[in-house]
Design a protein around this motif. Structure first.
Motif, PDB file in Angstrom:
ATOM      1  N   LEU A 219      59.840   1.414 -47.413  1.00 45.50           N
ATOM      2  CA  LEU A 219      60.343   2.303 -46.367  1.00 45.50           C
ATOM      3  C   LEU A 219      59.873   1.875 -44.978  1.00 45.50           C
ATOM      4  CD1 LEU A 219      59.989   5.869 -47.958  1.00 45.50           C
ATOM      5  CD2 LEU A 219      61.951   4.336 -47.989  1.00 45.50           C
ATOM      6  N   GLU A 220      58.768   1.121 -44.920  1.00 42.52           N
ATOM      7  CA  GLU A 220      58.245   0.672 -43.631  1.00 42.52           C
ATOM      8  C   GLU A 220      59.238  -0.210 -42.879  1.00 42.52           C
ATOM      9  OE1 GLU A 220      54.571  -1.304 -44.200  1.00 42.52           O
ATOM     10  OE2 GLU A 220      53.588   0.387 -45.200  1.00 42.52           O
ATOM     11  N   HIS A 221      60.152  -0.823 -43.595  1.00 45.07           N
ATOM     12  CA  HIS A 221      61.079  -1.774 -42.974  1.00 45.07           C
ATOM     13  C   HIS A 221      62.421  -1.137 -42.609  1.00 45.07           C
ATOM     14  CE1 HIS A 221      58.194  -4.829 -44.143  1.00 45.07           C
ATOM     15  NE2 HIS A 221      58.201  -4.324 -45.360  1.00 45.07           N
ATOM     16  N   LEU A 222      62.557   0.187 -42.861  1.00 51.26           N
ATOM     17  CA  LEU A 222      63.808   0.859 -42.515  1.00 51.26           C
ATOM     18  C   LEU A 222      63.842   1.164 -41.016  1.00 51.26           C
ATOM     19  CD1 LEU A 222      64.314   3.431 -45.426  1.00 51.26           C
ATOM     20  CD2 LEU A 222      65.262   1.131 -45.199  1.00 51.26           C
ATOM     21  N   THR A 223      64.982   0.923 -40.408  1.00 50.80           N
ATOM     22  CA  THR A 223      65.149   1.216 -38.978  1.00 50.80           C
ATOM     23  C   THR A 223      66.237   2.256 -38.742  1.00 50.80           C
ATOM     24  OG1 THR A 223      66.675  -0.672 -38.794  1.00 50.80           O
ATOM     25  CG2 THR A 223      64.348  -1.062 -38.254  1.00 50.80           C
ATOM     26  N   THR A 224      66.997   2.583 -39.785  1.00 50.00           N
ATOM     27  CA  THR A 224      68.049   3.590 -39.665  1.00 50.00           C
ATOM     28  C   THR A 224      67.983   4.528 -40.862  1.00 50.00           C
ATOM     29  OG1 THR A 224      69.652   2.168 -40.833  1.00 50.00           O
ATOM     30  CG2 THR A 224      69.593   2.030 -38.419  1.00 50.00           C
ATOM     31  N   GLY A 225      68.675   5.654 -40.753  1.00 52.79           N
ATOM     32  CA  GLY A 225      68.738   6.599 -41.849  1.00 52.79           C
ATOM     33  C   GLY A 225      67.625   7.635 -41.796  1.00 52.79           C
ATOM     34  N   PRO A 226      67.641   8.587 -42.737  1.00 51.17           N
ATOM     35  CA  PRO A 226      66.681   9.700 -42.713  1.00 51.17           C
ATOM     36  C   PRO A 226      65.236   9.287 -42.941  1.00 51.17           C
ATOM     37  CG  PRO A 226      67.975   9.720 -44.737  1.00 51.17           C
ATOM     38  CD  PRO A 226      68.604   8.703 -43.848  1.00 51.17           C
ATOM     39  N   TYR A 227      65.016   8.101 -43.481  1.00 55.80           N
ATOM     40  CA  TYR A 227      63.648   7.666 -43.767  1.00 55.80           C
ATOM     41  C   TYR A 227      63.184   6.553 -42.831  1.00 55.80           C
ATOM     42  CZ  TYR A 227      64.321  10.402 -47.993  1.00 55.80           C
ATOM     43  OH  TYR A 227      64.563  11.429 -48.862  1.00 55.80           O
ATOM     44  N   ALA A 228      63.861   6.405 -41.698  1.00 50.63           N
ATOM     45  CA  ALA A 228      63.526   5.325 -40.757  1.00 50.63           C
ATOM     46  C   ALA A 228      62.118   5.469 -40.197  1.00 50.63           C
ATOM     47  CB  ALA A 228      64.538   5.295 -39.622  1.00 50.63           C
ATOM     48  N   ASN A 229      61.627   6.687 -40.049  1.00 56.84           N
ATOM     49  CA  ASN A 229      60.310   6.911 -39.455  1.00 56.84           C
ATOM     50  C   ASN A 229      59.262   7.327 -40.469  1.00 56.84           C
ATOM     51  OD1 ASN A 229      61.221   6.397 -36.763  1.00 56.84           O
ATOM     52  ND2 ASN A 229      62.178   8.429 -36.751  1.00 56.84           N
ATOM     53  N   VAL A 230      59.588   7.211 -41.755  1.00 57.39           N
ATOM     54  CA  VAL A 230      58.627   7.583 -42.801  1.00 57.39           C
ATOM     55  C   VAL A 230      57.703   6.405 -43.069  1.00 57.39           C
ATOM     56  CG1 VAL A 230      58.340   8.247 -45.213  1.00 57.39           C
ATOM     57  CG2 VAL A 230      60.185   9.246 -43.860  1.00 57.39           C
ATOM     58  N   ARG A 231      56.422   6.639 -42.906  1.00 54.31           N
ATOM     59  CA  ARG A 231      55.413   5.606 -43.152  1.00 54.31           C
ATOM     60  C   ARG A 231      54.271   6.216 -43.954  1.00 54.31           C
ATOM     61  NH1 ARG A 231      59.249   3.595 -41.518  1.00 54.31           N
ATOM     62  NH2 ARG A 231      59.568   2.118 -39.794  1.00 54.31           N
ATOM     63  N   PHE A 232      53.752   5.458 -44.884  1.00 54.85           N
ATOM     64  CA  PHE A 232      52.640   5.927 -45.712  1.00 54.85           C
ATOM     65  C   PHE A 232      51.391   5.126 -45.384  1.00 54.85           C
ATOM     66  CE2 PHE A 232      56.427   7.059 -48.135  1.00 54.85           C
ATOM     67  CZ  PHE A 232      56.149   8.379 -48.491  1.00 54.85           C
ATOM     68  N   SER A 233      50.319   5.840 -45.089  1.00 58.05           N
ATOM     69  CA  SER A 233      49.039   5.175 -44.829  1.00 58.05           C
ATOM     70  C   SER A 233      48.440   4.696 -46.145  1.00 58.05           C
ATOM     71  CB  SER A 233      48.073   6.151 -44.152  1.00 58.05           C
ATOM     72  OG  SER A 233      47.747   7.218 -45.041  1.00 58.05           O
ATOM     73  N   ALA A 234      47.341   3.956 -46.050  1.00 57.65           N
ATOM     74  CA  ALA A 234      46.689   3.429 -47.256  1.00 57.65           C
ATOM     75  C   ALA A 234      46.238   4.562 -48.169  1.00 57.65           C
ATOM     76  CB  ALA A 234      45.504   2.553 -46.860  1.00 57.65           C
ATOM     77  N   VAL A 235      45.682   5.629 -47.594  1.00 52.08           N
ATOM     78  CA  VAL A 235      45.217   6.741 -48.438  1.00 52.08           C
ATOM     79  C   VAL A 235      46.396   7.507 -49.020  1.00 52.08           C
ATOM     80  CG1 VAL A 235      42.989   7.010 -47.304  1.00 52.08           C
ATOM     81  CG2 VAL A 235      44.963   8.218 -46.390  1.00 52.08           C
ATOM     82  N   GLU A 236      47.503   7.590 -48.301  1.00 57.94           N
ATOM     83  CA  GLU A 236      48.688   8.260 -48.843  1.00 57.94           C
ATOM     84  C   GLU A 236      49.300   7.445 -49.985  1.00 57.94           C
ATOM     85  OE1 GLU A 236      50.376  10.750 -44.995  1.00 57.94           O
ATOM     86  OE2 GLU A 236      50.800   8.599 -45.158  1.00 57.94           O
ATOM     87  N   LEU A 237      49.239   6.123 -49.877  1.00 56.06           N
ATOM     88  CA  LEU A 237      49.706   5.276 -50.981  1.00 56.06           C
ATOM     89  C   LEU A 237      48.800   5.440 -52.198  1.00 56.06           C
ATOM     90  CD1 LEU A 237      50.697   1.969 -49.125  1.00 56.06           C
ATOM     91  CD2 LEU A 237      52.238   3.643 -50.167  1.00 56.06           C
ATOM     92  N   GLN A 238      47.494   5.576 -51.949  1.00 57.77           N
ATOM     93  CA  GLN A 238      46.570   5.812 -53.052  1.00 57.77           C
ATOM     94  C   GLN A 238      46.863   7.153 -53.721  1.00 57.77           C
ATOM     95  OE1 GLN A 238      42.450   6.799 -52.120  1.00 57.77           O
ATOM     96  NE2 GLN A 238      41.733   5.376 -53.685  1.00 57.77           N
ATOM     97  N   GLU A 239      47.140   8.165 -52.923  1.00 54.73           N
ATOM     98  CA  GLU A 239      47.506   9.486 -53.447  1.00 54.73           C
ATOM     99  C   GLU A 239      48.766   9.388 -54.298  1.00 54.73           C
ATOM    100  OE1 GLU A 239      47.689  13.720 -51.271  1.00 54.73           O
ATOM    101  OE2 GLU A 239      49.279  12.337 -50.637  1.00 54.73           O
ATOM    102  N   LEU A 240      49.760   8.648 -53.806  1.00 53.34           N
ATOM    103  CA  LEU A 240      51.023   8.475 -54.522  1.00 53.34           C
ATOM    104  C   LEU A 240      50.798   7.709 -55.827  1.00 53.34           C
ATOM    105  CD1 LEU A 240      54.088   8.675 -54.697  1.00 53.34           C
ATOM    106  CD2 LEU A 240      54.246   6.675 -53.203  1.00 53.34           C
TER     107      LEU A 240
END
Length: 503
Positions: A219-240
């Motif tokens: 998702l970090e590489h999206l520039t368009t669409g509803p998830y264009a600004n969605v970014r997950f930090s390292a701790v959020e990726l660990q949570e996921l």
């Protein structure tokens, strides 16, 4: 009354204040950094700057092994370990006193081997202990080669102050690492428990975690669409990742026979059915022998060969029909969709009987067996399917009992929603408002369930067919269409399989 102009500070005092201010600033930065790999270079950089040294090393005390170890040292690419009491750093750790050497080569405590192997020439050394809040030595900081002359008392004081701040920050970082290892160990043990309970899905939790985390990173590489600004930090990726690994833990609360049910009848039910068919075969043979005797009594011995031929032909036909019925039942028992009329035939076969040892008529197929064999999809009855679906509730109850850290507090919620659908047809809550993490996990979970080759109750579906099935669910509004597009276009299965997180 006129105010007096501010008096200029002496150059030495201004420089000292600047260094103390720098120590306070770095102390704030150190207290916020929990990654040891980032914290240690930060400490060394600041120590080098504060005492105006050419380079610095930091050694942490390992009390269990009575050693000092350096994960990072300026000028060295490998980890260094030395016994407490050995060398200058070892002596500082042992005695807790500062060692300030103005001429390294004239001091017998200096070991020249590092200079010989590295080509570096050590001239001046300042080595101070790092003490925690209780005054205990937790490590040492060693500065080499003052840029202008030798290290002085002010350098000792400043490095001791920095060392005290560093000791607390390192202790917190090590504690943070221990907590992470504890969680990792707990999660790994939980996955082992899940797979031991249901060996047929071994590896599923890990694959779902890999797919979901890879999709989150994409998702970090999206520039368009509803998830264009969605970014997950390292701790959020660990949570996921934790939520994905533990999403099926509630299966430990499901009865094992239901959990691993590969066919519509349980093994003991099939064995009982098989035994009844064996009795039915013997009953047919017994009835044939009885007819032979009766025929001989009526028609006489001279027709024995003819009677034998007739009965053998009749018995063969009856046994063949019985075997055909049993083969049909075996076909019904598999997790396949029956041909047109198959279910009606099952109910007709429910009328078949055989005679037991007491010559009492018994049904060949029991009503509950007919009901199980008539399951239209998979191997589970509606009651059994509800029991399997209850694993989500078990998972949530289990995960909410764990005192997650603040950064991992959403693990239960994310895992709870992985079987929900955007159109409200999912379970257990039939909710439409689903966290984006759970939406990604849903796609990953379904894809792996379809393509897994270790399920005894179904064949693995090819990759392209699995994507077609997911697309139908996305088009019907059950799965997130935008996330499914990312799953396909970013080739998430291939990247997750090969560990390639780059686009």
């Amino acid at each position: 009354m006129l105010s007096q102009p501010a008096q200029p500070q002496p150059p030495d005092l201004g420089r000292r204040l600047a260094k103390l201010t720098s120590i306070l600033d770095v102390a704030k930065a150190m207290s916020a950094e929990h990654d040891l790999d980032l914290l240690l270079p930060l400490i060394l950089f600041e120590a080098t700057k504060v005492v105006e040294a050419d380079r610095c090393s930091l050694f942490i005390l390992d009390r269990e092994r009575n050693e000092l170890w350096s994960k990072v040292a300026q000028g060295s690419k490998s980890e260094i370990r030395l016994p407490v009491g050995s060398g200058i750093a070892g002596q500082v750790a042992q005695t807790g006193t500062v060692i300030n050497i103005p001429d390294a080569y004239s001091d017998p405590r200096f070991n020249r081997s590092f200079d010989v192997s590295s080509g570096y020439q050590t001239k001046t050394i300042l080595c101070v202990p790092m003490r925690d809040a209780h005054g205990e030595v937790t490590g040492v900081i060693q500065a080499l080669n003052k840029l202008d002359g030798g290290f002085n008392a002010e350098d000792e004081e400043l490095l001791l102050a920095l060392g005290a701040q560093a000791a607390g920050a390192i202790e917190n970082a090590l504690l943070h690492e221990e907590i992470n290892r504890l969680f990792e160990g707990f999660v790994s043990a939980s996955v082992v428990a899940i797979e031991a309970r249901d060996p047929t899905t071994a590896g599923h939790s890990g694959r779902v975690a890999d797919l979901t985390v890879t999709m989150a990173q994409a998702l970090e590489h999206l520039t368009t669409g509803p998830y264009a600004n969605v970014r997950f930090s390292a701790v959020e990726l660990q949570e996921l990742r934790y939520a994905s690994l533990l999403h099926d833990f509630g299966k430990v609360g499901v009865r094992e026979p239901v959990l691993v049910k590969a066919e519509k009848l349980y093994p003991h039910e099939l064995e009982g059915l098989r035994a009844r068919f064996q009795l039915a075969r013997k009953d047919l043979q017994l009835q044939s022998y009885r007819r032979r005797l009766e025929a001989v009594r009526i028609r006489g011995d001279r027709f024995l060969a003819e009677i034998e031929g007739e009965e053998n032909e009749r018995l063969t036909t009856e046994l063949k029909k019985l075997d055909e019925v049993f083969d049909f039942i075996l076909t019904c028992n598999r997790p396949t969709v029956l041909a047109q009329g198959g279910f009606e035939r099952l109910h007709e076969l429910g009328k078949l009987q055989y005679s037991d040892a007491h010559d009492q008529a018994q049904p060949l197929l029991l009503p509950r067996e007919i009901q199980s064999l008539s399951i239209t999809r998979g191997t589970l009855s509606p009651e059994e399917r509800r029991e399997i679906e209850s694993h989500v509730e078990h998972t949530y109850r289990f995960l909410t009992q764990i005192p997650w850290t603040r950064t991992l507090r959403r693990v239960p919620e994310i895992a709870y929603a992985h079987h929900e659908k955007l159109d409200g047809t999912g379970y257990p809550r039939a909710e439409k408002a689903i966290p984006v993490q759970s939406r990604m996990m849903s796609i990953s979970d379904i894809y792996d369930a379809l393509t897994a080759s270790d399920r005894p109750y179904k064949k693995a579906v090819p990759h392209t067919l699995a994507l077609d099935i997911l697309k139908r669910e996305a088009d019907s509004g059950q799965l997130d269409k935008e996330l499914f597009t990312v799953f396909v276009e970013a080739e998430i299965p291939r990247r997750a399989l090969h560990g390639n997180k780059a686009p």
